[in-house]
Write an enzyme that holds these catalytic residues in place. Structure first.
Site, PDB file in Angstrom:
ATOM      1  N   HIS A  66      98.967 -38.797  76.457  1.00 33.75           N
ATOM      2  CA  HIS A  66      97.935 -38.506  75.298  1.00 33.75           C
ATOM      3  C   HIS A  66      96.691 -38.822  75.961  1.00 33.75           C
ATOM      4  O   HIS A  66      96.438 -39.348  77.106  1.00 33.75           O
ATOM      5  CB  HIS A  66      98.274 -39.780  74.220  1.00 33.75           C
ATOM      6  CG  HIS A  66      99.453 -39.769  73.807  1.00 33.75           C
ATOM      7  ND1 HIS A  66      99.832 -39.122  72.432  1.00 33.75           N
ATOM      8  CD2 HIS A  66     100.771 -40.473  74.029  1.00 33.75           C
ATOM      9  CE1 HIS A  66     101.013 -39.440  71.997  1.00 33.75           C
ATOM     10  NE2 HIS A  66     101.462 -40.167  73.259  1.00 33.75           N
ATOM     11  N   ASP A 108      95.963 -33.162  72.917  1.00 37.73           N
ATOM     12  CA  ASP A 108      95.778 -33.833  74.051  1.00 37.73           C
ATOM     13  C   ASP A 108      97.104 -33.802  75.039  1.00 37.73           C
ATOM     14  O   ASP A 108      98.101 -33.608  74.411  1.00 37.73           O
ATOM     15  CB  ASP A 108      95.482 -35.598  73.572  1.00 37.73           C
ATOM     16  CG  ASP A 108      96.569 -35.972  72.807  1.00 37.73           C
ATOM     17  OD1 ASP A 108      96.931 -35.337  71.707  1.00 37.73           O
ATOM     18  OD2 ASP A 108      97.005 -37.223  73.031  1.00 37.73           O
ATOM     19  N   HIS A 147     101.137 -34.683  74.535  1.00 41.87           N
ATOM     20  CA  HIS A 147     101.172 -34.772  73.178  1.00 41.87           C
ATOM     21  C   HIS A 147     101.167 -33.500  72.438  1.00 41.87           C
ATOM     22  O   HIS A 147     102.018 -33.109  71.452  1.00 41.87           O
ATOM     23  CB  HIS A 147     100.072 -35.618  72.489  1.00 41.87           C
ATOM     24  CG  HIS A 147     100.257 -36.015  71.280  1.00 41.87           C
ATOM     25  ND1 HIS A 147      99.097 -36.966  70.564  1.00 41.87           N
ATOM     26  CD2 HIS A 147     101.451 -36.340  70.222  1.00 41.87           C
ATOM     27  CE1 HIS A 147      99.618 -37.355  69.529  1.00 41.87           C
ATOM     28  NE2 HIS A 147     100.899 -36.873  69.314  1.00 41.87           N
ATOM     29  N   GLU A 151      98.621 -43.492  76.911  1.00 42.04           N
ATOM     30  CA  GLU A 151      97.224 -43.034  76.679  1.00 42.04           C
ATOM     31  C   GLU A 151      96.584 -42.940  77.994  1.00 42.04           C
ATOM     32  O   GLU A 151      96.269 -44.023  78.711  1.00 42.04           O
ATOM     33  CB  GLU A 151      96.811 -44.007  75.742  1.00 42.04           C
ATOM     34  CG  GLU A 151      97.299 -43.827  74.455  1.00 42.04           C
ATOM     35  CD  GLU A 151      97.101 -42.722  73.403  1.00 42.04           C
ATOM     36  OE1 GLU A 151      96.197 -41.813  73.811  1.00 42.04           O
ATOM     37  OE2 GLU A 151      97.699 -42.744  72.204  1.00 42.04           O
TER      38      GLU A 151
END
Length: 186
Positions: free
Chosen positions: A36, A167, A157, A118
């Protein structure tokens, strides 16, 4: 890098426990990593707002965008900041709430069988080289700790939520990541 499979913790990461997680379904192995991209406020880096979002403590009055996301209950297993710092929010053996409505290879609910990572960044600019290097190191450690996971099971993602998410974006260096994962050590 080293992962303690009993605790699900990455030793090199700063631990910040998010409430936005639960148990994975029984007999559901980990066999996917979802990458992400996130920045809070959008396009800004270095604040603790991502942590606050994952801890449900983000002040909705601190920025106009925060009012739009004030009711989200989301998390990820790991955040890799622009400088390469690792922050873990959810133990890897638990289910983080990162992918939302998602599907991969005909399997829905990707949170059940994936690890969410992330990267602090945006779709509009490249990620830092150190982030991609740290990501490769983490993926290597995950593959050692969780036998169902292999380096070719890493997606964005946008791959599991097409049309809904973009993303990690067009500037993410997939080629660089794949080269690092194909190098010595795996």
């Amino acid at each position: 890098m080293r992962i303690d499979t009993a605790s699900g913790c990455l030793h090199e990461a700063r631990q910040v426990e998010s409430p936005n997680c639960d148990s994975r379904p029984e007999d559901c192995g980990i066999d996917l990593v979802v990458i992400h991209g996130i920045s809070l406020p959008p396009g800004e880096f270095g604040s603790d707002d991502i942590e606050r979002l994952f801890m449900n403590t983000l002040d909705p009055d601190a920025h106009p965008f925060f009012m739009e996301i004030k009711d989200l209950r989301v998390s990820s297993h790991l955040l890799i900041r622009r400088d390469g710092e690792l922050v873990q929010f959810v133990p890897f053996h638990e289910r983080a709430w990162h992918a939302g409505e998602s599907c991969f290879e005909g399997r829905e609910r990707c949170n059940d069988f994936s690890i969410g990572i992330e990267l602090e960044g945006t779709d509009e600019q490249p990620y830092e080289t150190v982030q991609v290097e740290r990501l490769a190191e983490v993926i290597r450690a995950l593959c050692e700790a969780y036998p169902g996971l292999t380096p070719d099971r890493v997606v964005g993602h946008s791959d599991v939520s097409p049309g809904r998410k973009t993303d990690p974006g067009p500037y993410f260096d997939w080629g660089g990541l794949r080269a690092l994962l194909a190098g010595p050590g795996l």
